[in-house]
Design a protein around this motif. Sequence first.
Motif, PDB file in Angstrom:
ATOM      1  N   ASP A   1      -7.322  28.233  20.577  1.00  0.00           N
ATOM      2  CA  ASP A   1      -6.511  27.810  18.941  1.00  0.00           C
ATOM      3  C   ASP A   1      -6.796  27.158  17.495  1.00  0.00           C
ATOM      4  O   ASP A   1      -6.548  27.902  16.615  1.00  0.00           O
ATOM      5  CB  ASP A   1      -4.937  27.270  19.415  1.00  0.00           C
ATOM      6  N   GLY A   2      -7.654  25.934  17.691  1.00  0.00           N
ATOM      7  CA  GLY A   2      -7.572  25.309  16.713  1.00  0.00           C
ATOM      8  C   GLY A   2      -6.426  24.241  16.324  1.00  0.00           C
ATOM      9  O   GLY A   2      -5.916  24.242  16.746  1.00  0.00           O
ATOM     10  N   ILE A   3      -6.926  23.753  15.079  1.00  0.00           N
ATOM     11  CA  ILE A   3      -5.637  23.193  14.692  1.00  0.00           C
ATOM     12  C   ILE A   3      -5.043  23.583  13.554  1.00  0.00           C
ATOM     13  O   ILE A   3      -6.315  23.905  12.629  1.00  0.00           O
ATOM     14  CB  ILE A   3      -6.215  21.190  13.988  1.00  0.00           C
ATOM     15  N   ARG A   4      -4.180  24.190  13.238  1.00  0.00           N
ATOM     16  CA  ARG A   4      -3.092  24.645  12.502  1.00  0.00           C
ATOM     17  C   ARG A   4      -3.035  24.437  11.576  1.00  0.00           C
ATOM     18  O   ARG A   4      -1.875  23.134  12.076  1.00  0.00           O
ATOM     19  CB  ARG A   4      -2.818  26.028  12.955  1.00  0.00           C
TER      20      ARG A   4
ATOM     21  N   ALA B   1      -3.222  22.274  -0.939  1.00  0.00           N
ATOM     22  CA  ALA B   1      -1.738  21.218  -0.650  1.00  0.00           C
ATOM     23  C   ALA B   1      -1.337  21.611   0.785  1.00  0.00           C
ATOM     24  O   ALA B   1      -0.906  22.607   0.921  1.00  0.00           O
ATOM     25  CB  ALA B   1      -0.985  20.952  -2.210  1.00  0.00           C
ATOM     26  N   TYR B   2      -0.932  20.191   1.881  1.00  0.00           N
ATOM     27  CA  TYR B   2      -0.983  20.245   2.894  1.00  0.00           C
ATOM     28  C   TYR B   2      -0.020  19.347   2.588  1.00  0.00           C
ATOM     29  O   TYR B   2       0.305  18.695   1.944  1.00  0.00           O
ATOM     30  CB  TYR B   2      -1.403  19.359   3.454  1.00  0.00           C
TER      31      TYR B   2
END
Length: 66
Positions: free
Chosen positions: A31-34, A58-59
């Motif tokens: 799934d990966g990192i989301r 921007a997170y």
Amino acid sequence: MTCAVAYAAIAVLPLGFALRDAVVVRRLRRDGIRAEGAVVDNLRVDDADGYAWRPGRAYRSVSGMP
């Protein structure tokens, strides 16, 4: 006899941790990192072929601040 049972329980404990770690790594590979973010700007990136435009993102931080 009880000493052997205790040693067996202690020996099984690292196997449980290894199994859990394998499950987590498999899920991350699948799934990966989301992370949710927003595109806030277009950035010009210069290279040998000229330039290209890349999105500036921007997170949210852990505290919820952008």
